[in-house]
Scaffold this active site. Structure first.
Site, short mmCIF file in Angstrom:
data_model
loop_
_atom_site.label_atom_id
_atom_site.label_comp_id
_atom_site.label_asym_id
_atom_site.label_seq_id
_atom_site.Cartn_x
_atom_site.Cartn_y
_atom_site.Cartn_z
N GLU A 63 0.83 -1.22 0.00
CA GLU A 63 0.00 0.00 0.00
C GLU A 63 0.86 1.26 0.00
OE1 GLU A 63 -3.55 -1.89 2.77
OE2 GLU A 63 -1.68 -1.22 3.66
N ASP A 234 -7.59 -5.08 8.54
CA ASP A 234 -7.19 -3.83 7.87
C ASP A 234 -7.07 -4.01 6.37
OD1 ASP A 234 -4.97 -5.43 7.85
OD2 ASP A 234 -3.60 -3.98 8.76
P1 NAD Z 1 2.63 -10.54 13.34
O1 NAD Z 1 2.51 -11.52 12.23
O2 NAD Z 1 3.99 -10.21 13.87
O3 NAD Z 1 1.76 -11.05 14.59
C1 NAD Z 1 0.46 -11.53 14.46
C2 NAD Z 1 0.21 -12.55 15.56
O4 NAD Z 1 -1.18 -12.94 15.50
C3 NAD Z 1 1.03 -13.84 15.41
O5 NAD Z 1 1.78 -14.05 16.58
C4 NAD Z 1 -0.03 -14.92 15.20
O6 NAD Z 1 0.32 -16.16 15.78
C5 NAD Z 1 -1.25 -14.31 15.88
N1 NAD Z 1 -2.56 -14.83 15.49
C6 NAD Z 1 -3.01 -15.14 14.24
N2 NAD Z 1 -4.30 -15.55 14.32
C7 NAD Z 1 -4.66 -15.48 15.62
C8 NAD Z 1 -5.87 -15.74 16.33
N3 NAD Z 1 -6.96 -16.16 15.71
N4 NAD Z 1 -5.89 -15.56 17.67
C9 NAD Z 1 -4.77 -15.12 18.31
N5 NAD Z 1 -3.61 -14.86 17.71
C10 NAD Z 1 -3.54 -15.03 16.37
O7 NAD Z 1 1.89 -9.22 12.86
P2 NAD Z 1 1.97 -7.74 13.47
O8 NAD Z 1 3.04 -6.95 12.80
O9 NAD Z 1 1.96 -7.82 14.97
O10 NAD Z 1 0.58 -7.15 12.95
C11 NAD Z 1 -0.63 -7.65 13.46
C12 NAD Z 1 -1.79 -7.18 12.62
O11 NAD Z 1 -1.96 -5.78 12.75
C13 NAD Z 1 -1.60 -7.45 11.13
O12 NAD Z 1 -2.81 -7.98 10.63
C14 NAD Z 1 -1.30 -6.11 10.53
O13 NAD Z 1 -1.73 -6.00 9.19
C15 NAD Z 1 -2.10 -5.21 11.46
N6 NAD Z 1 -1.61 -3.83 11.56
C16 NAD Z 1 -2.54 -2.85 11.62
C17 NAD Z 1 -2.15 -1.54 11.80
C18 NAD Z 1 -3.18 -0.46 11.93
O14 NAD Z 1 -2.85 0.72 11.90
N7 NAD Z 1 -4.44 -0.80 12.11
C19 NAD Z 1 -0.78 -1.21 11.88
C20 NAD Z 1 0.14 -2.24 11.84
C21 NAD Z 1 -0.27 -3.56 11.70
#
Ligand code: NAD
Length: 348
Positions: A63, A234
Site C-alpha cells: 500500500e 485492515d
Molecule cells: P505478526 O505476524 O507479527 O503477529 C500476528 C500474531 O497474531 C502472530 O503471533 C499470530 O500467531 C497471531 N494470530 C493469528 N491468528 C490469531 C488468532 N486467531 N488468535 C490469536 N492470535 C492469532 O503481525 P503484526 O506486525 O503484529 O501485525 C498484526 C496485525 O496488525 C496485522 O494484521 C497487521 O496487518 C495489522 N496492523 C494494523 C495496523 C493499523 O494501523 N491498524 C498497523 C500495523 C499492523
C-alpha cells in the site's frame, strides 16, 4: 563531485531509528507521536485525504499512503503479508518520505517499520483515552506478534493500564511478548485461551494477522462496557470480529472512505453509522457516553498518523543528529544543466 547540503536528504535507517528511540525514550517517543497525531486530528480538515492505494495478491498487500497539508507532503510504503513470519520475514514493513510542499524536495526519508509500530500504538492509546471506560486498568492483548509490546507500553503510558492478559494461537509468541514486557512495570498474565485473556479486561485489543474473515472474538465473548481496539482487520477480506459484535457497538473510525473498504465495518451495510475519531478528539462528537456501552475503534491506520509520526522523527533526528545524509537528489550547478552534470561526471 559532492552534492551540496541542500540536495542531501536526511535518512533515518533502522539502526538510527533504534538509537533515536533509546535516546528519546520509548514511552516519550510514543507520547510525542500521540501529541502530534492529536494536534493533526484537530485540524483534520486542513489535510488532503484519500483512501490508501493498495495492490493485492493472494498472500498480502502493498500500500501507498499519501497525505499533505499546505506545508508538508508525506507518504508511507507499507506491506501486510501474514504468511511472511513462516519464512523469517516480518508481516509488516514500511518506509516513508516527508517533503516540503514549497519546493517539492524531500525533507526526510525514514524507515517506518518501527515507526509504524510506535504510531499504531500511539493511535490506539489516543483512541482508548477518549473511548475506554475510566478507570481501565486491564487490557487483553490478543495477537502477540510484532506490534503487541508497543500496544501494551502505549496503553500503560497514555491510558494507565497496569495489567495485560496475553493470548496468541502460537504460545511462542506469547512467551516472547511476556519476556519482552518483563521489567515494564506491567503485570503480565499469559493465557491459554482468548476467553481467559478477556476475563476482567476493560480494553480488548485484537492484533492478529490472518488473511481471512477470522472470528478472533465471537459475540458471546464481549460483555457490556468494554472498549475494543481492533487493529488486525485492515484489508478487504481480513477481519477479526464477529459481525454481531459490530451491531452492539458504537463504532469509531479514522477515515470512513478507507475503513469501509478495509476495516471490520466492511462486514456492515455501507451506510451503517460510524463516528469519525477526529471529531471526538476535536470535541465535535462525543466519545463514550455510557459506562455500559461497547466502544469499538475499528483501526486500519491512516496516512495522517504517519504524517504526524514523520514530523516527530524529522524534528528528533535534527535535534540528535541521528541520521545519515543521503545523496538522493540531482544537484547540477545550473539547475537546467542536468545533461552537463552527467557528462562532467564521466571519468571523474
Ligand atoms: P505478526 O505476524 O507479527 O503477529 C500476528 C500474531 O497474531 C502472530 O503471533 C499470530 O500467531 C497471531 N494470530 C493469528 N491468528 C490469531 C488468532 N486467531 N488468535 C490469536 N492470535 C492469532 O503481525 P503484526 O506486525 O503484529 O501485525 C498484526 C496485525 O496488525 C496485522 O494484521 C497487521 O496487518 C495489522 N496492523 C494494523 C495496523 C493499523 O494501523 N491498524 C498497523 C500495523 C499492523
Amino acid at each position: 563531485m559532492l552534492p551540496s547540503d541542500k540536495a542531501l536528504v536526511p535518512f533515518v535507517s533502522v539502526d538510527a531509528m533504534m538509537q533515536l528511540i533509546h535516546r528519546v525514550g520509548l514511552r516519550e517517543m510514543i507520547e510525542a507521536i500521540a501529541i502530534a497525531i492529536e494536534a493533526d486530528f484537530r485540524r483534520w480538515e486542513s489535510f488532503d485525504k484519500t483512501p490508501r492505494v493498495a495492490a493485492h495478491s493472494p498472500v498480502g498487500v502493498i500500500e501507498l499512503m499519501p497525505t499533505a497539508d499546505d506545508a508538508h507532503y508525506a507518504f508511507k510504503y507499507v506491506n501486510g503479508h501474514p504468511r511472511n513470519t513462516r519464512d523469517g520475514l516480518q508481516t509488516v514493513t514500511a518506509f516513508g518520505v516527508l517533503a516540503d510542499m514549497t519546493t517539492g524536495y524531500p525533507l526526510l526519508l525514514s524507515e517506518m517499520t518501527l515507526l509504524t509500530a510506535l504510531r499504531t500504538a500511539a493511535m490506539s492509546a489516543l483512541a482508548a483515552r477518549h473511548l475506554a471506560p475510566d478507570p481501565a486498568p486491564t487490557m487483553a492483548m490478543i495477537g502477540n506478534g510484532a506490534q503487541a509490546e508497543f500496544q501494551c507500553v502505549a496503553m500503560q503510558a497514555l491510558v494507565g493500564i497496569d495489567t495485560v492478559r496475553l493470548f496468541d494461537t502460537d504460545p511462542a509468541a506469547t512467551a516472547k511478548c511476556a519476556g519482552n514486557l518483563a521489567g515494564s512495570g506491567l503485570q503480565v498474565i499469559a493465557c491459554a485461551t482468548p476467553e481467559e485473556a478477556i476475563e476482567g479486561a476493560q480494553i480488548i485489543t485484537t492484533c492478529t494477522a490472518d488473511k481471512r474473515n477470522a472470528t478472533v472474538l465471537s459475540d458471546n465473548m464481549v460483555g457490556t462496557g468494554v472498549h475494543l481496539n481492533a487493529i488486525g482487520g485492515d484489508c478487504p477480506g481480513k477481519t477479526e470480529l464477529a459481525a454481531a459484535i459490530l451491531h452492539r457497538a458504537r463504532i469509531f473510525v479514522e477515515y470512513p472512505d478507507q475503513t469501509r473498504i478495509e476495516g471490520e465495518i466492511q462486514q456492515l451495510a455501507p451506510d451503517h453509522p460510524v463516528t469519525e475519531l477526529w471529531q471526538v478528539i476535536a470535541g465535535r462528537a462525543p466519545g463514550r457516553t455510557d459506562p455500559r456501552q461497547i466502544t469499538l475503534f475499528d483501526s486500519v491506520g491512516f496516512a495522517i498518523e504517519d504524517f504526524s509520526a514523520l514530523r516527530v522523527v524529522h524534528d528528533k533526528a535534527r535535534e540528535t543528529g541521528l541520521f545519515a545524509a543521503l545523496d538522493l537528489l540531482a544537484d547540477p550547478d545550473d539547475p537546467r544543466d542536468l545533461f552537463g552534470m552527467l557528462m562532467r561526471a564521466k571519468g571523474a
